[in-house]
Design an enzyme around this catalytic site. Structure first.
Site, PDB file in Angstrom:
ATOM      1  N   SER A 297       0.816  -1.210   0.000  1.00  0.00           N
ATOM      2  CA  SER A 297       0.000   0.000   0.000  1.00  0.00           C
ATOM      3  C   SER A 297       0.857   1.270   0.000  1.00  0.00           C
ATOM      4  CB  SER A 297      -0.950  -0.055   1.199  1.00  0.00           C
ATOM      5  OG  SER A 297      -1.857   1.015   1.196  1.00  0.00           O
ATOM      6  N   ASP A 308      10.554   5.279  -9.509  1.00  0.00           N
ATOM      7  CA  ASP A 308      10.158   5.857 -10.787  1.00  0.00           C
ATOM      8  C   ASP A 308      10.869   7.169 -11.076  1.00  0.00           C
ATOM      9  OD1 ASP A 308       8.523   3.744 -11.260  1.00  0.00           O
ATOM     10  OD2 ASP A 308       6.631   4.828 -11.086  1.00  0.00           O
ATOM     11  N   LYS A 322      -0.161  -4.096  -3.705  1.00  0.00           N
ATOM     12  CA  LYS A 322      -1.491  -3.560  -3.391  1.00  0.00           C
ATOM     13  C   LYS A 322      -1.603  -2.156  -3.981  1.00  0.00           C
ATOM     14  CE  LYS A 322      -4.652  -2.436   0.412  1.00  0.00           C
ATOM     15  NZ  LYS A 322      -4.769  -0.989   0.189  1.00  0.00           N
TER      16      LYS A 322
END
Length: 556
Positions: A297, A308, A322
């Site tokens: 999460s 990223d 998740k």
């Protein structure tokens, strides 16, 4: 699914949401209305005519839980009596005495770790104390851990009396008068400097509650003041929490206005873009994040954004996967529903959700998205990353191995029993960071274990039997081959002393954690076990080599 269960599930729809007006209903309105009418009539008939008394609330709750089980594991119903649990998940706060409890091999429930500066600790309770009575309730092996936990919890300011038996103490029967307090579990239980030159900061972050940002910022600021030249943020075992906390923590390392995550749901109100809102305090600090299969999460939002945007190196094992966002909605009579309202997408555009719960197999089961069906995305520097299966680390680093023996030692509380005896025989130990399981301590543990005739299973007997079956199916099982398999089986025959020695390193980790916590609380236990943290050691190695660190973040 049988008709009764279907009707109960439809009743849950009525119990947990407001039905729109007829003018707003879509083409399925008539079917919904029809089904609800059927359920109402069915429930009335059962309530009036069933041979035994029907527990109406239990029946409706069963319907609600059954409906939500069909959706995903994260959409949950909290009746009024459980609403405190929902608050605890968001804030990390609850009313109680502040201690972990568990059940030992004998079935008796005990305090296994009173937290620092909590009512249990201040009252004098220590790890290993066996709970005999709470107020007027006698605690027996028939009680569950949850039942005893409920008795210990309560409104801050209220009193309770706890009778315990203290193993290895001369006067073993003790009574403690305790006043419950608001317990706020720290989400940064430890931070400090590590590495050969003691200039790498380390922060353990266990959850993303509403106070996670403040605790992390405070720890980071102190580490920078103490000379930290790089940082390891440990998210292993972190199940997540508040999305906003992850965004704010990312903002400690990324420029103001950087997009961290965006959410998309069925309704426009659930489509949001979350950006950092404050000036970072460590915008160029070399950074490594540790993750594992239990990082989920919000932990994945933070790790995914850092990856990223090529802001730091991710080390460990692939995360849980998740990519769903939940929000809580109040229902009538002080009940709540925590409902999945959106999916989240990290800066590269990828969704890291590993399981599509809307696509189930014929038997109702679901499976992870195969790697072959995932899509390639690009980081800011052009590195390839994939969606659909959690965050894959830039550098894989496995923790200490686990097996049946280690599981048995922990699940049956044998490690806790030994630590209890050790603490009773040793009033003090050396500083936490210097403590180690010496040959003397380890051998003492072996002698503590062996007479107990510990029952545990090894995996190799099943593997050998499977091998024998394959060989037999292929037609190669003759007397000579069978004799070789039997010889191998005999050579691998379980021996408790041998197995304990083969697992000395992970056992030393377990014992160090349990023993040091008794003297220096959770922070001391984490400090003492850092040497067993293999992903951390890999992070220290990489952060100590700037050339390798930079190469890992480049597309070359």
């Amino acid at each position: 699914m049988n008709r009764l269960k279907s009707s109960l599930i439809l009743a849950a729809i009525a119990a947990s949401a407001s039905i729109p007006s007829m003018a707003q209903l879509n083409s399925s309105a008539n079917e919904i209305s029809k089904s609800l009418d059927i359920f109402a009539s069915l429930f009335k008939e059962v309530q009036l005519n069933y041979v035994d008394t029907l527990d109406a609330k239990k029946a409706i709750d069963t319907a609600i839980y059954a409906m939500l089980d069909e959706i995903d594991p994260y959409t949950n119903y909290f009746p009024s009596e459980d609403s405190e649990e929902l608050s605890r998940m968001a804030t990390g706060e609850y009313g109680g005495v502040g201690s972990i409890i568990n059940k030992g091999r004998d079935g008796r429930i005990r305090f296994s770790e009173p937290y620092a500066n909590t009512p249990s600790k201040k009252a004098g309770i220590i790890a290993g104390d066996i709970i005999l009575r709470i107020d007027t309730t006698e605690i027996t092996p028939k009680h569950t851990v949850q039942t005893v936990s409920d008795l210990l919890r309560g409104t801050p300011g209220t009193h309770l009396s706890v009778d315990v038996c203290r193993p290895y103490a001369a006067d073993s029967l003790m009574t403690f008068e305790i006043v419950r307090e608001k317990i706020k579990t720290p989400v940064v239980p430890y931070f400090g400097l590590v590495g050969p030159e003691n200039n790498i900061g380390y922060i353990s972050l266990t959850s993303f509650t509403d106070n996670a940002f403040n605790e992390t910022k405070k720890a980071l600021t102190q580490l920078l003041d103490r000379g930290a030249q790089s940082l390891v943020l440990d998210l292993r075992g972190n199940p997540g929490g508040l999305l906003e906390s992850a965004v704010n923590i990312a903002g400690l390392f990324l420029p103001k206005g950087t997009e961290i995550v965006r959410t998309r749901g069925r309704n426009s109100e659930n489509e949001k873009v979350y950006k950092t809102e404050h000036k970072p305090i460590a915008p160029k600090l070399p950074l490594a994040l540790l993750i594992d299969e239990s990082s989920a999460s919000s932990a994945e939002i933070l790790a995914g954004a850092i990856q990223d945007l090529d802001r730091g190196v991710i080390i460990g094992n692939r995360s849980y996967g998740k990519g769903l966002v939940q929000t809580s909605r109040q229902l009538p009579y002080d009940a709540y529903v925590k409902i999945t309202v959106a999916k989240y997408y990290i800066p590269s555009g990828r969704l890291i959700q590993a399981i599509d719960y809307s696509r189930r197999n014929s038997d109702g089961s679901v499976a992870r998205t195969p790697d072959s069906l995932t899509t390639v995305y690009k980081t800011l520097h052009g590195r390839q990353v994939r969606d659909g299966g959690g965050i894959t680390p830039d550098v894989k680093a496995d923790p200490l191995r686990s097996n049946r023996l280690l599981y048995t030692l922990q699940s049956e509380g044998i490690d806790i029993d030994y630590a209890t005896r050790f603490a009773a025989l040793n009033p003090t130990i050396c500083p936490a960071g210097q403590f180690e399981i010496t040959d003397s301590i380890f051998n003492d543990f072996v002698e503590f274990i062996v007479p107990q005739n510990l029952e545990y299973e090894n995996d190799y007997p099943k593997a050998l039997e499977a091998l024998r079956k394959v060989i037999d199916d292929e037609g190669y099982l003759n007397d000579s081959v069978n004799a070789n398999i039997q010889s191998l089986e005999q050579s691998l025959k379980r021996d408790i002393r041998s197995d304990l020695n083969l697992n000395r390193e992970p056992i030393s980790y377990i014992l160090t954690d349990n023993i040091v916590a008794r003297y220096y609380d959770r922070a001391g236990a984490i400090e003492a076990t850092l040497r067993f943290n293999r992903p951390l050691q890999e992070a220290i190695r990489i952060l100590s080599n700037r050339k390798e660190y930079d190469k890992l973040l480049s597309a070359e």
